[in-house]
Design a protein around this motif. Structure first.
Motif, short mmCIF file in Angstrom:
data_model
loop_
_atom_site.label_atom_id
_atom_site.label_comp_id
_atom_site.label_asym_id
_atom_site.label_seq_id
_atom_site.Cartn_x
_atom_site.Cartn_y
_atom_site.Cartn_z
N ASP A 109 36.52 47.09 65.44
CA ASP A 109 35.14 47.15 65.93
C ASP A 109 34.41 45.92 65.42
N GLY A 110 34.04 45.03 66.34
CA GLY A 110 33.34 43.81 65.94
C GLY A 110 34.25 42.62 65.72
N HIS A 111 35.53 42.75 66.09
CA HIS A 111 36.47 41.64 65.90
C HIS A 111 36.07 40.41 66.70
N ALA A 136 44.65 45.47 56.48
CA ALA A 136 45.13 45.59 57.86
C ALA A 136 44.66 44.44 58.73
N MET A 137 43.71 43.64 58.26
CA MET A 137 43.26 42.47 59.01
C MET A 137 44.40 41.47 59.18
N SER A 138 45.42 41.57 58.35
CA SER A 138 46.53 40.63 58.42
C SER A 138 47.48 40.94 59.57
N HIS A 142 46.46 37.80 61.98
CA HIS A 142 45.05 37.46 62.12
C HIS A 142 44.52 36.72 60.90
N ASP A 143 45.00 37.07 59.68
CA ASP A 143 44.50 36.39 58.50
C ASP A 143 44.85 34.92 58.49
#
Length: 309
Positions: A109-111, A136-138, A142-143
């Motif tokens: 949400d908001g990516h 979990a952003m990785s 994505h990181d």
């Protein structure tokens, strides 16, 4: 009282060393790798029970949170569920940093805010808290693609981080260890923002010799570090609030929302402006803590109230 005041020489969370050893951590990693996630989660159930029964400080912290939220005393079962949530989220870091997206259900949400920053080559601060897990952003790389760097003081978690980094050496490149009080730290972070990196900073724990700002949090005054907000004011870059809420057995809901286009602290009203910014930060944490109470992972006397049994 001034908005920013000196912190105690020995903040509570810094005095809590890792409960375990390098051998124990490596053993957990080895067993989890060998057996897989489902059996490893059963191992965490036992670990959570051990911490719940044998560590009164953990019970006090969880009960304190429950009282802040509902006005009622948490049962031992409630505390165990809280500790287990932390244990499972901590265990999941092992697979998250390896990019095992097949094991998890993920919502973002908001990516789109992060994507726009990436496309523009702009740096920013991603302000977070010890609320769930943003690991979990990785997933999906994505990181690395978005150049997310985790910034912080990691002395009291060095064994866990070392064990996890053995699983994925790339993860070490995404971590920026800061040296509190070293002017070179600010210069390094400024250069990183100018290169378009996104600096993820948890702003809910007071560091050694840090200055604090006391604001209302869940109905009672709590001290937050001034440093992350003073840094944001110096870097003059956009600030976003991020968090990742864990829901058993395998769901992570990642949130990213604009916090401030710039943090401005005018000299004449610096303390009042700083207090306003930290109040806004505490309000966002409170919002998400109420959404997922068991995702609050500060197991110490956050409000520094009188000791209870």
């Amino acid at each position: 009282m001034s908005a920013a005041t000196p912190a105690p020489a020995d903040p509570a969370w810094l005095s809590v060393g890792e409960k375990g050893s390098v051998l124990a951590i490596r053993l957990v990693v080895w067993l989890a790798t060998l057996a897989g996630r489902p059996p490893a989660r059963w191992l965490m159930k036992g670990a959570a029970l051990w911490y719940t029964l044998l560590h009164p400080g953990v019970r006090r912290a969880s009960r304190d949170l429950g009282e802040r939220l509902t006005g009622q005393r948490r049962s031992l079962r409630d505390i165990y569920r809280h500790v287990l949530c932390f244990a499972e989220a901590a265990l999941d870091r092992m697979w998250l940093i390896q990019g095992r997206g097949d094991l998890f259900e993920l919502t973002r949400d908001g990516h789109d805010h992060l994507e726009r920053l990436h496309q523009a080559g702009s740096g920013a601060i991603l302000i977070s808290a010890h609320l769930g897990s943003t690991a979990a952003m990785s997933l999906g790389g994505h990181d690395e693609r978005l150049q997310i760097r985790v910034v912080g003081y990691f002395k009291n978690a060095r064994m866990i981080n070392a064990a996890l980094h053995r699983l994925n050496p790339r993860a070490a490149a995404q971590v920026v260890h800061i040296d509190p009080g070293n002017p070179a730290t600010v210069l390094d972070l400024k250069a990183r923002v100018e290169r378009g990196e996104l600096l993820a900073i948890a702003a809910d724990r007071v560091g050694l010799n840090d200055r604090t700002v006391t604001v209302d949090f869940l109905g009672k005054p709590a001290a937050f570090p001034a440093g992350p907000f003073l840094l944001a004011a110096m870097l003059q870059c956009p600030v976003y609030f991020v968090c990742g809420l864990y829901r058993s057995p395998n769901c992570y809901a990642l949130y990213c929302e604009p916090f401030a286009e710039r943090v401005v602290l005018p000299r004449k009203v610096r303390d009042a402006a700083l207090h306003e910014v930290v109040t806004a930060y505490a309000a966002r944490i409170e919002h998400f803590v109420r959404l997922a109470p068991d995702n609050w992972f500060n197991f110490f006397d956050f409000w520094a109230g009188p000791a209870r049994t």
